[in-house]
Design an enzyme around this catalytic site. Structure first.
Site, PDB file in Angstrom:
ATOM      1  N   ASP A  53      32.813  89.134  20.805  1.00 43.40           N
ATOM      2  CA  ASP A  53      31.624  88.448  20.326  1.00 43.40           C
ATOM      3  C   ASP A  53      31.626  88.514  18.800  1.00 43.40           C
ATOM      4  OD1 ASP A  53      28.844  87.913  19.569  1.00 43.40           O
ATOM      5  OD2 ASP A  53      28.502  87.967  21.735  1.00 43.40           O
ATOM      6  N   LYS A 101      22.137  74.618  12.019  1.00 44.64           N
ATOM      7  CA  LYS A 101      23.241  73.953  11.315  1.00 44.64           C
ATOM      8  C   LYS A 101      22.889  73.761   9.841  1.00 44.64           C
ATOM      9  CE  LYS A 101      26.058  73.815  14.737  1.00 44.64           C
ATOM     10  NZ  LYS A 101      27.225  74.708  14.758  1.00 44.64           N
ATOM     11  N   ASN A 104      33.677  84.793  23.375  1.00 47.61           N
ATOM     12  CA  ASN A 104      33.017  85.780  24.254  1.00 47.61           C
ATOM     13  C   ASN A 104      32.833  85.223  25.666  1.00 47.61           C
ATOM     14  OD1 ASN A 104      30.933  83.972  24.007  1.00 47.61           O
ATOM     15  ND2 ASN A 104      29.436  85.421  23.186  1.00 47.61           N
ATOM     16  N   TYR A 133      30.028  66.584  12.584  1.00 51.66           N
ATOM     17  CA  TYR A 133      30.531  65.750  13.674  1.00 51.66           C
ATOM     18  C   TYR A 133      29.459  64.777  14.122  1.00 51.66           C
ATOM     19  CZ  TYR A 133      33.053  70.221  14.552  1.00 51.66           C
ATOM     20  OH  TYR A 133      33.735  71.399  14.464  1.00 51.66           O
ATOM     21  N   ASN A 176      29.313  62.090  17.596  1.00 51.18           N
ATOM     22  CA  ASN A 176      29.251  62.478  19.013  1.00 51.18           C
ATOM     23  C   ASN A 176      30.646  62.632  19.630  1.00 51.18           C
ATOM     24  OD1 ASN A 176      26.594  61.400  18.313  1.00 51.18           O
ATOM     25  ND2 ASN A 176      26.147  61.631  20.476  1.00 51.18           N
ATOM     26  N   ASN A 233      24.274  65.718  27.881  1.00 47.53           N
ATOM     27  CA  ASN A 233      24.906  64.652  27.086  1.00 47.53           C
ATOM     28  C   ASN A 233      25.290  63.472  27.957  1.00 47.53           C
ATOM     29  OD1 ASN A 233      26.170  67.387  25.408  1.00 47.53           O
ATOM     30  ND2 ASN A 233      24.906  65.886  24.374  1.00 47.53           N
ATOM     31  N   TYR A 264      18.194  74.231  17.037  1.00 46.35           N
ATOM     32  CA  TYR A 264      19.647  74.048  16.917  1.00 46.35           C
ATOM     33  C   TYR A 264      19.985  73.359  15.588  1.00 46.35           C
ATOM     34  CZ  TYR A 264      24.255  71.946  17.531  1.00 46.35           C
ATOM     35  OH  TYR A 264      25.560  71.539  17.331  1.00 46.35           O
ATOM     36  N   SER A 301      26.955  69.260  12.144  1.00 43.84           N
ATOM     37  CA  SER A 301      26.603  68.185  13.065  1.00 43.84           C
ATOM     38  C   SER A 301      25.802  67.125  12.342  1.00 43.84           C
ATOM     39  CB  SER A 301      25.752  68.798  14.185  1.00 43.84           C
ATOM     40  OG  SER A 301      25.121  67.792  14.925  1.00 43.84           O
ATOM     41  N   ILE A 320      19.003  55.984  31.680  1.00 47.17           N
ATOM     42  CA  ILE A 320      19.167  55.530  30.290  1.00 47.17           C
ATOM     43  C   ILE A 320      17.833  55.739  29.597  1.00 47.17           C
ATOM     44  CG2 ILE A 320      19.550  53.514  28.806  1.00 47.17           C
ATOM     45  CD1 ILE A 320      21.681  52.609  30.727  1.00 47.17           C
ATOM     46  N   PHE A 321      17.849  56.610  28.598  1.00 46.64           N
ATOM     47  CA  PHE A 321      16.594  57.016  27.968  1.00 46.64           C
ATOM     48  C   PHE A 321      16.108  55.979  26.959  1.00 46.64           C
ATOM     49  CE2 PHE A 321      18.428  61.481  28.698  1.00 46.64           C
ATOM     50  CZ  PHE A 321      17.794  61.601  29.926  1.00 46.64           C
TER      51      PHE A 321
HETATM   52  P1  NAD Z   1      31.367  74.994  23.393  1.00 51.68           P
HETATM   53  O1  NAD Z   1      30.162  75.681  23.894  1.00 51.68           O
HETATM   54  O2  NAD Z   1      32.244  74.293  24.364  1.00 51.68           O
HETATM   55  O3  NAD Z   1      32.274  76.008  22.556  1.00 51.68           O
HETATM   56  C1  NAD Z   1      31.735  77.099  21.848  1.00 51.68           C
HETATM   57  C2  NAD Z   1      32.503  78.338  22.277  1.00 51.68           C
HETATM   58  O4  NAD Z   1      32.018  79.467  21.537  1.00 51.68           O
HETATM   59  C3  NAD Z   1      32.312  78.660  23.758  1.00 51.68           C
HETATM   60  O5  NAD Z   1      33.582  78.845  24.351  1.00 51.68           O
HETATM   61  C4  NAD Z   1      31.500  79.967  23.766  1.00 51.68           C
HETATM   62  O6  NAD Z   1      31.852  80.794  24.841  1.00 51.68           O
HETATM   63  C5  NAD Z   1      31.875  80.565  22.411  1.00 51.68           C
HETATM   64  N1  NAD Z   1      30.860  81.427  21.816  1.00 51.68           N
HETATM   65  C6  NAD Z   1      29.535  81.188  21.688  1.00 51.68           C
HETATM   66  N2  NAD Z   1      28.938  82.217  21.057  1.00 51.68           N
HETATM   67  C7  NAD Z   1      29.918  83.113  20.769  1.00 51.68           C
HETATM   68  C8  NAD Z   1      29.938  84.381  20.127  1.00 51.68           C
HETATM   69  N3  NAD Z   1      28.821  84.945  19.656  1.00 51.68           N
HETATM   70  N4  NAD Z   1      31.118  85.026  20.006  1.00 51.68           N
HETATM   71  C9  NAD Z   1      32.256  84.481  20.476  1.00 51.68           C
HETATM   72  N5  NAD Z   1      32.300  83.297  21.104  1.00 51.68           N
HETATM   73  C10 NAD Z   1      31.140  82.615  21.247  1.00 51.68           C
HETATM   74  O7  NAD Z   1      30.900  73.984  22.245  1.00 51.68           O
HETATM   75  P2  NAD Z   1      31.714  72.848  21.501  1.00 51.68           P
HETATM   76  O8  NAD Z   1      31.232  71.533  21.970  1.00 51.68           O
HETATM   77  O9  NAD Z   1      33.156  73.164  21.534  1.00 51.68           O
HETATM   78  O10 NAD Z   1      31.138  73.041  20.033  1.00 51.68           O
HETATM   79  C11 NAD Z   1      31.819  73.822  19.058  1.00 51.68           C
HETATM   80  C12 NAD Z   1      31.002  73.830  17.782  1.00 51.68           C
HETATM   81  O11 NAD Z   1      30.782  72.484  17.364  1.00 51.68           O
HETATM   82  C13 NAD Z   1      29.623  74.455  17.913  1.00 51.68           C
HETATM   83  O12 NAD Z   1      29.354  75.164  16.725  1.00 51.68           O
HETATM   84  C14 NAD Z   1      28.696  73.256  18.029  1.00 51.68           C
HETATM   85  O13 NAD Z   1      27.417  73.538  17.571  1.00 51.68           O
HETATM   86  C15 NAD Z   1      29.399  72.267  17.136  1.00 51.68           C
HETATM   87  N6  NAD Z   1      29.086  70.876  17.462  1.00 51.68           N
HETATM   88  C16 NAD Z   1      29.302  70.399  18.725  1.00 51.68           C
HETATM   89  C17 NAD Z   1      28.981  69.083  19.040  1.00 51.68           C
HETATM   90  C18 NAD Z   1      29.173  68.547  20.431  1.00 51.68           C
HETATM   91  O14 NAD Z   1      28.566  67.516  20.751  1.00 51.68           O
HETATM   92  N7  NAD Z   1      30.012  69.143  21.272  1.00 51.68           N
HETATM   93  C19 NAD Z   1      28.439  68.243  18.052  1.00 51.68           C
HETATM   94  C20 NAD Z   1      28.255  68.752  16.765  1.00 51.68           C
HETATM   95  C21 NAD Z   1      28.583  70.077  16.469  1.00 51.68           C
HETATM   96  N1  UFG Z   2      21.401  59.489  26.935  1.00 49.93           N
HETATM   97  C1  UFG Z   2      20.954  58.798  28.041  1.00 49.93           C
HETATM   98  N2  UFG Z   2      21.013  59.421  29.241  1.00 49.93           N
HETATM   99  C2  UFG Z   2      21.495  60.689  29.406  1.00 49.93           C
HETATM  100  C3  UFG Z   2      21.962  61.386  28.258  1.00 49.93           C
HETATM  101  C4  UFG Z   2      21.883  60.740  27.036  1.00 49.93           C
HETATM  102  O1  UFG Z   2      20.514  57.656  27.945  1.00 49.93           O
HETATM  103  O2  UFG Z   2      21.503  61.203  30.518  1.00 49.93           O
HETATM  104  C5  UFG Z   2      21.376  58.803  25.641  1.00 49.93           C
HETATM  105  C6  UFG Z   2      20.542  59.541  24.603  1.00 49.93           C
HETATM  106  O3  UFG Z   2      19.202  59.128  24.682  1.00 49.93           O
HETATM  107  C7  UFG Z   2      21.238  59.125  23.306  1.00 49.93           C
HETATM  108  C8  UFG Z   2      22.697  58.930  23.716  1.00 49.93           C
HETATM  109  O4  UFG Z   2      22.689  58.787  25.131  1.00 49.93           O
HETATM  110  O5  UFG Z   2      20.728  57.898  22.921  1.00 49.93           O
HETATM  111  C9  UFG Z   2      23.568  60.101  23.338  1.00 49.93           C
HETATM  112  O6  UFG Z   2      22.956  61.296  23.814  1.00 49.93           O
HETATM  113  P1  UFG Z   2      23.720  62.693  23.855  1.00 49.93           P
HETATM  114  O7  UFG Z   2      22.791  63.680  24.461  1.00 49.93           O
HETATM  115  O8  UFG Z   2      25.055  62.524  24.485  1.00 49.93           O
HETATM  116  O9  UFG Z   2      24.000  63.001  22.311  1.00 49.93           O
HETATM  117  P2  UFG Z   2      22.986  63.194  21.106  1.00 49.93           P
HETATM  118  O10 UFG Z   2      23.299  62.116  20.122  1.00 49.93           O
HETATM  119  O11 UFG Z   2      21.592  63.304  21.554  1.00 49.93           O
HETATM  120  O12 UFG Z   2      23.419  64.623  20.548  1.00 49.93           O
HETATM  121  C10 UFG Z   2      24.771  65.117  20.574  1.00 49.93           C
HETATM  122  C11 UFG Z   2      24.762  66.625  20.773  1.00 49.93           C
HETATM  123  C12 UFG Z   2      24.146  67.315  19.593  1.00 49.93           C
HETATM  124  C13 UFG Z   2      24.844  66.898  18.345  1.00 49.93           C
HETATM  125  C14 UFG Z   2      24.857  65.395  18.217  1.00 49.93           C
HETATM  126  C15 UFG Z   2      25.655  64.969  17.034  1.00 49.93           C
HETATM  127  O13 UFG Z   2      24.035  66.943  21.955  1.00 49.93           O
HETATM  128  O14 UFG Z   2      24.312  68.708  19.727  1.00 49.93           O
HETATM  129  O15 UFG Z   2      25.425  64.799  19.391  1.00 49.93           O
HETATM  130  O16 UFG Z   2      26.929  65.515  17.072  1.00 49.93           O
HETATM  131  F1  UFG Z   2      24.214  67.426  17.274  1.00 49.93           F
END
Ligand code: NAD
Ligand code: UFG
Length: 338
Positions: A58, A153, A32, A177, A179, A199, A149, A124, A217-218
């Site tokens: 959507d 999941k 979408n 997944y 990171n 991130n 969030y 995730s 750095i957190f």
């Molecule tokens: P992203 O936001 O880049 O991709 C998601 C896509 O889905 C986007 O293009 C968005 O426009 C589309 N979308 C959202 N809601 C929609 C809807 N209702 N209908 C149609 N399209 C829709 O995110 P991503 O990083 O590619 O993540 C993909 C999946 O992996 C997600 O489910 C996310 O929760 C999961 N995931 C991501 C991470 C990460 O760190 N990137 C980690 C763990 C899990």
């Molecule tokens: N961090 C920093 N500074 C920043 C951003 C992050 O120090 O500006 C640190 C965080 O404290 C953490 C590490 O970098 O220790 C990674 O942080 P991210 O935000 O990149 O990733 P997270 O592990 O918090 O979470 C990510 C996605 C979630 C997902 C998860 C597991 O944001 O959606 O990975 O896939 F669920």
């Protein structure tokens, strides 16, 4: 074989689409455009010489989903990415997250379970919360999720498991997944963080390119070797490959378990400080950073035990951390040119 990808223009979906097209699959992609751009199709075509069939829709819209499956009656597999993914935002907008991530999933599952189409779900490692032991394997009990969030999941996994029990012939794989980072080596597709990146890697590359002043750095007093948090960073192309191998396995296997769950990670824990140092080493760039207070909700350490996916599906991460960081940097540099 024809594969439907929801959220196909997003970060992970676009990389999976590239691999599927390169391997000769037909791809039906829907998105979408909430968190992506139609231009991603150009990037996919530039890499593969092909375009997926794309429809801007959507997944929550039942009529549109019904029409889609009428138009494509022979879909062999579905990979469901469409969802919202910002942990912090989910705390502020829980209803939007439950609506999109849970209702969206339910709408997708209606036609998919009716036709018993093999289904891959983006879960995730956030479902584990702060696990009691490392590395994390799939058998450790899930803890209470840290955010709406994370709840979406956990709920999503439960809904799919219930469907696998209820609908004969319907099988699914839940991929947890760790990171995902990096971009395709061509730098023609990658991640587009909206606004200020939450991130680590996009914030780091934006700092080095000059879009942000300082990487914070957190926390540096955690109980880890250098005091900073530890994660399992996986190259997005490795993650993409894991989807394809999981899908092949699901389509071919006559599995009796019906709903299988797999970690997708490298198995290596890397600290935030090690990320900064490795980035500096591979790119030759200096990262301007400061130590800041811990971020609320962060788990201290999370890295995968990937043995289950290694052994059963045969997938193993191939790219190094250096490859991942270099590809993230190449992607950032060309974004500046755009
Ligand atoms: P992203 O936001 O880049 O991709 C998601 C896509 O889905 C986007 O293009 C968005 O426009 C589309 N979308 C959202 N809601 C929609 C809807 N209702 N209908 C149609 N399209 C829709 O995110 P991503 O990083 O590619 O993540 C993909 C999946 O992996 C997600 O489910 C996310 O929760 C999961 N995931 C991501 C991470 C990460 O760190 N990137 C980690 C763990 C899990
Ligand atoms: N961090 C920093 N500074 C920043 C951003 C992050 O120090 O500006 C640190 C965080 O404290 C953490 C590490 O970098 O220790 C990674 O942080 P991210 O935000 O990149 O990733 P997270 O592990 O918090 O979470 C990510 C996605 C979630 C997902 C998860 C597991 O944001 O959606 O990975 O896939 F669920």
């Amino acid at each position: 074989m024809k594969i439907l990808i929801t959220g196909g223009l997003g970060y992970i979906g676009s990389h999976v689409t590239v691999l599927l097209l390169q391997k000769g699959y037909e791809v039906v992609s829907v998105d979408n455009l909430d968190n992506s751009s139609i231009d991603v199709l150009e990037g996919i075509e530039a890499i593969t010489g092909k375009r997926p069939f794309f429809e801007a829709l959507d997944v929550r819209d039942e009529n549109q989903m019904t029409n889609l499956f009428d138009k494509h009656p022979n879909i062999d597999g579905v990979i469901h990415f469409a969802a919202y993914k910002a942990v912090g935002e989910s705390v502020e907008k829980p209803l939007e997250y439950y609506e999109n991530n849970v209702s969206g999933l339910v709408q997708v599952l209606k036609p998919v379970t009716r036709k018993a189409i093999p289904f891959i779900f983006s879960s995730s490692c956030t479902v584990y919360g702060q696990a009691d032991k490392m590395p994390i394997d799939e058998d450790i009990p899930l803890k209470k999720a840290f955010s709406p969030y994370g709840n979406t999941k956990q709920i999503g996994e439960q809904i799919i498991a219930d469907c696998c029990k209820a609908y004969q012939g319907f099988n699914a794989i839940l991929l947890r997944y760790f990171n995902p980072i990096g971009a395709h080596s061509s730098a023609k597709i990658g991640e587009f963080p909206q606004g200020i990146p939450q991130n680590l890697i996009p914030f780091l590359t934006q700092t080095v390119i000059g879009k942000r002043e300082t990487l914070k750095i957190f926390g540096s007093d955690y109980n880890t070797p250098d005091g900073t948090c530890i994660r399992d960073y996986i190259h997005v192309m490795d993650l993409a490959q894991a989807h394809i191998e999981s899908l092949d396995y699901l389509i071919k296997s006559n599995n009796s378990e019906a709903c299988e769950v797999y970690n997708v990670g490298t198995g290596k824990g890397v600290s935030v400080m090690e990320i900064v140092q490795t980035f500096e080493k591979v790119t030759g760039e200096k990262v301007h950073f400061e130590i800041s207070k811990p971020r609320t909700g962060d788990v201290i350490t999370a890295f995968a035990d990937p043995k289950k996916i290694n052994n059963r599906i045969g997938w193993k991460a191939q790219y190094s951390l250096e490859d991942s960081l270099m590809s993230a940097w190449n992607w950032e540099k060309q974004l500046k040119i755009l």
